[in-house]
Design a protein around this motif. Structure first.
Motif, PDB file in Angstrom:
ATOM      1  N   VAL A  21       0.815  -1.217   0.000  1.00  0.00           N
ATOM      2  CA  VAL A  21       0.000   0.000   0.000  1.00  0.00           C
ATOM      3  C   VAL A  21       0.849   1.267   0.000  1.00  0.00           C
ATOM      4  O   VAL A  21       0.623   2.172  -0.807  1.00  0.00           O
ATOM      5  N   ALA A  22       1.826   1.366   0.882  1.00  0.00           N
ATOM      6  CA  ALA A  22       2.632   2.594   0.975  1.00  0.00           C
ATOM      7  C   ALA A  22       3.396   2.890  -0.314  1.00  0.00           C
ATOM      8  O   ALA A  22       3.318   4.012  -0.831  1.00  0.00           O
ATOM      9  N   PRO A  23       4.124   1.913  -0.899  1.00  0.00           N
ATOM     10  CA  PRO A  23       4.831   2.248  -2.136  1.00  0.00           C
ATOM     11  C   PRO A  23       3.892   2.559  -3.299  1.00  0.00           C
ATOM     12  O   PRO A  23       4.210   3.392  -4.159  1.00  0.00           O
ATOM     13  N   MET A  24       2.733   1.924  -3.326  1.00  0.00           N
ATOM     14  CA  MET A  24       1.776   2.222  -4.399  1.00  0.00           C
ATOM     15  C   MET A  24       1.174   3.607  -4.217  1.00  0.00           C
ATOM     16  O   MET A  24       0.968   4.327  -5.190  1.00  0.00           O
ATOM     17  N   THR A  25       0.905   3.991  -2.979  1.00  0.00           N
ATOM     18  CA  THR A  25       0.394   5.337  -2.715  1.00  0.00           C
ATOM     19  C   THR A  25       1.458   6.373  -3.075  1.00  0.00           C
ATOM     20  O   THR A  25       1.141   7.424  -3.655  1.00  0.00           O
ATOM     21  N   ASP A  26       2.710   6.082  -2.778  1.00  0.00           N
ATOM     22  CA  ASP A  26       3.805   6.979  -3.181  1.00  0.00           C
ATOM     23  C   ASP A  26       3.852   7.128  -4.703  1.00  0.00           C
ATOM     24  O   ASP A  26       4.027   8.227  -5.224  1.00  0.00           O
ATOM     25  N   PHE A  27       3.701   6.014  -5.433  1.00  0.00           N
ATOM     26  CA  PHE A  27       3.702   6.049  -6.895  1.00  0.00           C
ATOM     27  C   PHE A  27       2.518   6.873  -7.404  1.00  0.00           C
ATOM     28  O   PHE A  27       2.651   7.641  -8.360  1.00  0.00           O
ATOM     29  N   ALA A  28       1.374   6.737  -6.754  1.00  0.00           N
ATOM     30  CA  ALA A  28       0.198   7.527  -7.135  1.00  0.00           C
ATOM     31  C   ALA A  28       0.497   9.019  -7.009  1.00  0.00           C
ATOM     32  O   ALA A  28       0.204   9.800  -7.921  1.00  0.00           O
ATOM     33  N   ASN A  29       1.092   9.396  -5.889  1.00  0.00           N
ATOM     34  CA  ASN A  29       1.352  10.814  -5.634  1.00  0.00           C
ATOM     35  C   ASN A  29       2.516  11.370  -6.449  1.00  0.00           C
ATOM     36  O   ASN A  29       2.500  12.536  -6.834  1.00  0.00           O
ATOM     37  N   SER A  30       3.523  10.551  -6.738  1.00  0.00           N
ATOM     38  CA  SER A  30       4.691  11.050  -7.464  1.00  0.00           C
ATOM     39  C   SER A  30       4.540  10.971  -8.975  1.00  0.00           C
ATOM     40  O   SER A  30       5.095  11.799  -9.690  1.00  0.00           O
ATOM     41  N   THR A  31       3.775   9.996  -9.464  1.00  0.00           N
ATOM     42  CA  THR A  31       3.737   9.750 -10.909  1.00  0.00           C
ATOM     43  C   THR A  31       2.339   9.838 -11.506  1.00  0.00           C
ATOM     44  O   THR A  31       2.117  10.580 -12.463  1.00  0.00           O
ATOM     45  N   VAL A  32       1.395   9.072 -10.965  1.00  0.00           N
ATOM     46  CA  VAL A  32       0.063   9.010 -11.563  1.00  0.00           C
ATOM     47  C   VAL A  32      -0.626  10.377 -11.518  1.00  0.00           C
ATOM     48  O   VAL A  32      -1.335  10.744 -12.459  1.00  0.00           O
ATOM     49  N   LYS A  33      -0.394  11.151 -10.465  1.00  0.00           N
ATOM     50  CA  LYS A  33      -0.967  12.504 -10.390  1.00  0.00           C
ATOM     51  C   LYS A  33      -0.542  13.351 -11.582  1.00  0.00           C
ATOM     52  O   LYS A  33      -1.330  14.144 -12.091  1.00  0.00           O
ATOM     53  N   GLN A  34       0.707  13.190 -12.022  1.00  0.00           N
ATOM     54  CA  GLN A  34       1.182  13.920 -13.193  1.00  0.00           C
ATOM     55  C   GLN A  34       0.470  13.439 -14.452  1.00  0.00           C
ATOM     56  O   GLN A  34       0.106  14.248 -15.305  1.00  0.00           O
ATOM     57  N   TRP A  35       0.280  12.131 -14.579  1.00  0.00           N
ATOM     58  CA  TRP A  35      -0.408  11.593 -15.746  1.00  0.00           C
ATOM     59  C   TRP A  35      -1.819  12.162 -15.874  1.00  0.00           C
ATOM     60  O   TRP A  35      -2.224  12.583 -16.942  1.00  0.00           O
ATOM     61  N   ILE A  36      -2.560  12.159 -14.750  1.00  0.00           N
ATOM     62  CA  ILE A  36      -3.974  12.550 -14.818  1.00  0.00           C
ATOM     63  C   ILE A  36      -4.182  14.059 -14.893  1.00  0.00           C
ATOM     64  O   ILE A  36      -5.300  14.507 -15.143  1.00  0.00           O
ATOM     65  N   ALA A  37      -3.112  14.812 -14.720  1.00  0.00           N
ATOM     66  CA  ALA A  37      -3.211  16.263 -14.877  1.00  0.00           C
ATOM     67  C   ALA A  37      -2.996  16.682 -16.327  1.00  0.00           C
ATOM     68  O   ALA A  37      -3.253  17.835 -16.683  1.00  0.00           O
ATOM     69  N   ASP A  38      -2.557  15.753 -17.172  1.00  0.00           N
ATOM     70  CA  ASP A  38      -2.285  16.070 -18.573  1.00  0.00           C
ATOM     71  C   ASP A  38      -3.583  16.428 -19.297  1.00  0.00           C
ATOM     72  O   ASP A  38      -4.622  15.787 -19.092  1.00  0.00           O
ATOM     73  N   ASN A  39      -3.499  17.413 -20.159  1.00  0.00           N
ATOM     74  CA  ASN A  39      -4.667  17.899 -20.895  1.00  0.00           C
ATOM     75  C   ASN A  39      -5.327  16.811 -21.743  1.00  0.00           C
ATOM     76  O   ASN A  39      -6.551  16.800 -21.898  1.00  0.00           O
ATOM     77  N   ILE A  40      -4.550  15.869 -22.268  1.00  0.00           N
ATOM     78  CA  ILE A  40      -5.135  14.806 -23.089  1.00  0.00           C
ATOM     79  C   ILE A  40      -6.103  13.955 -22.266  1.00  0.00           C
ATOM     80  O   ILE A  40      -7.143  13.521 -22.757  1.00  0.00           O
ATOM     81  N   VAL A  41      -5.784  13.739 -20.999  1.00  0.00           N
ATOM     82  CA  VAL A  41      -6.652  12.962 -20.104  1.00  0.00           C
ATOM     83  C   VAL A  41      -7.924  13.755 -19.805  1.00  0.00           C
ATOM     84  O   VAL A  41      -9.045  13.251 -19.959  1.00  0.00           O
ATOM     85  N   ILE A  42      -7.748  14.998 -19.399  1.00  0.00           N
ATOM     86  CA  ILE A  42      -8.884  15.840 -19.004  1.00  0.00           C
ATOM     87  C   ILE A  42      -9.852  16.031 -20.167  1.00  0.00           C
ATOM     88  O   ILE A  42     -11.072  15.858 -20.018  1.00  0.00           O
ATOM     89  N   GLU A  43      -9.324  16.378 -21.330  1.00  0.00           N
ATOM     90  CA  GLU A  43     -10.193  16.653 -22.485  1.00  0.00           C
ATOM     91  C   GLU A  43     -10.917  15.401 -22.976  1.00  0.00           C
ATOM     92  O   GLU A  43     -12.085  15.474 -23.366  1.00  0.00           O
ATOM     93  N   ALA A  44     -10.247  14.248 -22.958  1.00  0.00           N
ATOM     94  CA  ALA A  44     -10.902  13.010 -23.385  1.00  0.00           C
ATOM     95  C   ALA A  44     -12.060  12.650 -22.450  1.00  0.00           C
ATOM     96  O   ALA A  44     -13.138  12.261 -22.908  1.00  0.00           O
ATOM     97  N   ILE A  45     -11.849  12.806 -21.159  1.00  0.00           N
ATOM     98  CA  ILE A  45     -12.917  12.498 -20.200  1.00  0.00           C
ATOM     99  C   ILE A  45     -14.073  13.472 -20.362  1.00  0.00           C
ATOM    100  O   ILE A  45     -15.240  13.063 -20.394  1.00  0.00           O
TER     101      ILE A  45
END
Length: 186
Positions: A21-45
């Motif tokens: 759980v802890a390393p996956m939560t760290d990955f979410a905060n360090s990496t996945v947050k950047q992915w989901i902030a990308d305009n391609i993600v936001i506009e597609a949704i």
């Protein structure tokens, strides 16, 4: 309704005794947050949310049935359309850039329907599953780390990390992302 921070804390502490759980939560905060902030993600949704605004539950069930039937069919127009979109190409790049840590990535809209994905999912509607319910429905900042399971398709021990996706313009939750993580690579 829980605040995003409270929902995130509750989701994470539900499996706090689990070492992944802890390393996956760290990955979410360090990496996945950047992915989901990308305009391609936001506009597609946002585009798919507008397109699917009038769907009934019966319509969603029909789309899900069509998807499931296509997973084993020779002709896969619905699956091919999703896999061929720009968001899916972006998600494939993110998965490939993770050097074996990420086994799959998919993004869902405000109804729990797939918007883009790195690999074919077994169903189109995720809205009846914890990955969507414990993120999209929990609000901004929600993170849900699921149990570790053997993934038959990749032959790896995997856990799914899911997060709500926020429209930066409004601050509203517009969708969710699920990232399969090879826990042996953590």
């Amino acid at each position: 309704m829980l605040t995003g921070a409270t929902a995130s804390l509750l989701a994470s502490t539900a499996f706090a005794a689990e070492p992944h759980v802890a390393p996956m939560t760290d990955f979410a905060n360090s990496t996945v947050k950047q992915w989901i902030a990308d305009n391609i993600v936001i506009e597609a949704i946002k585009a798919q949310n507008a397109k699917h605004a009038g769907l009934s539950q019966g319509d969603i069930d029909k789309l899900d049935q069509d998807w499931r039937a296509q997973t084993d069919a020779g002709s896969k127009p619905m699956i091919d359309a999703v896999l061929g979109n720009a968001l899916s190409a972006y998600l494939v790049n993110q998965k490939n850039g993770a050097q074996g840590l990420v086994t799959e990535v998919f993004v869902m809209d405000n109804r729990g329907l797939n918007v883009g994905q790195s690999d074919v999912t077994s169903d189109f509607w995720q809205g009846d599953e914890a990955k969507w319910q414990k993120t999209y429905s929990a609000g901004p900042g929600a993170i849900f780390v699921d149990e570790v399971e053997m993934d038959e398709s990749t032959q790896t021990f995997q856990s799914q990390l899911s997060m709500s996706i926020i429209d930066p313009a409004s601050g509203d939750v517009i969708g969710a992302i699920t990232v399969g993580i090879n826990v042996d690579a953590l």
